[in-house]
Design an enzyme around this catalytic site. Structure first.
Site: not given
Length: 282
Positions: A115-117
């Protein structure tokens, strides 16, 4: 790769009714460590499949490569576990001669979740990456009615989502004809976009002028930045953009479309690229 989905025994419970026990299908989520010239660059949680596309797209997004020939080889590392078993979760990328290796400042300091690149960047300044391409100069136009057909085309092509209901999708469309050029799915929306861009860089299609990047999620700043890094002039999403993605799109000349559902949309930046006779100024 066969590890895209797994089966798991579940209990489905509806209040007031007897429980139903059966098997369900889940989307696989596993870590992928990306090494460049033998040095670890990042670890991301992803759905296995099209891993080389994912890694190539990640290198484009980080400003490390801009063409397929910049990536010499990509191979899974053997002996990824203490027992010497290859888990296919460690990918070693070798850059071509003359291509500068990533600096230590580009290395992610901890796990990048699905969910967090952007997780693991060292500083706020490191979040923004300088693009080789200028999308402002792209004179592409896309018909509004054609644009509204993209979400349904995206949904119809989501084979794994159909089984699991648990994956994001990203697809690249020809803005003139509406042809879907490629679609990729992943538990991480940023990974799905990197897989699309990775396919394109391997095909030596960058910059992706005259195209629309369609995503099944919200349009975050990171996705807008990835579009810019690949030279994509239009980013469309079925959900909302963030404030930063809208500001960024206006700043760099990217057309940003959100809430693309049914026959309507909201254009947050670059509305001159969306043509429709009924479109009038507010």
């Amino acid at each position: 790769m066969s590890r895209v989905t797994v089966r798991r025994k579940i209990t489905r419970l509806t209040v007031g009714q007897p429980p139903i026990r059966r098997e369900d299908v889940l989307a696989v989520e596993e870590p992928l460590e990306m090494r460049v010239n033998g040095r670890s660059l990042a670890v991301t949680m992803r759905t296995p499949g099209h891993d080389v596309d994912l890694a190539a797209g990640f290198l484009v997004s980080e400003g490390i490569i801009t063409a397929g020939e910049h990536l010499a080889t990509a191979r899974y590392c053997a002996g990824a576990t203490a027992e010497g078993v290859n888990t296919y979760n460690v990918l070693d990328l070798r850059l071509a001669a003359g291509v500068a290796a990533p600096t230590p400042s580009m290395e992610r300091n901890f796990l990048t979740t699905s969910s967090c690149g952007l997780c693991g960047k060292e500083s706020i300044d490191a979040v923004r990456t300088k693009s080789t391409w200028d999308v402002r100069a792209d004179a592409v136009r896309v018909d509004a009615e054609l644009l509204t057909s993209f979400p349904e085309k995206l949904r119809e092509a989501q084979a794994v989502f159909e089984k699991t209901g648990g994956l994001h999708a990203a697809a690249l469309f020809d803005a003139g004809t509406g042809e879907m050029l490629v679609l990729r799915e992943d538990v991480g929306r940023h990974n799905a976009v990197d897989k699309v861009i990775g396919w394109a860089v391997k095909e030596n299609l960058l910059p992706l002028r005259g195209t629309v990047l369609m995503v099944s999620s919200r349009a975050s700043f990171e996705l807008a930045q990835k579009a810019l890094m690949a030279g994509i002039p239009v980013l469309a999403a079925v959900s909302a953009p963030s404030s930063l993605s809208a500001e960024f799109a206006a700043e760099v000349g990217l057309t940003l479309v959100g809430f693309l559902r049914g026959d309507s949309m909201v254009i947050y930046a670059g509305d001159e690229r969306v043509t429709e006779n009924a479109l009038t100024p507010a």
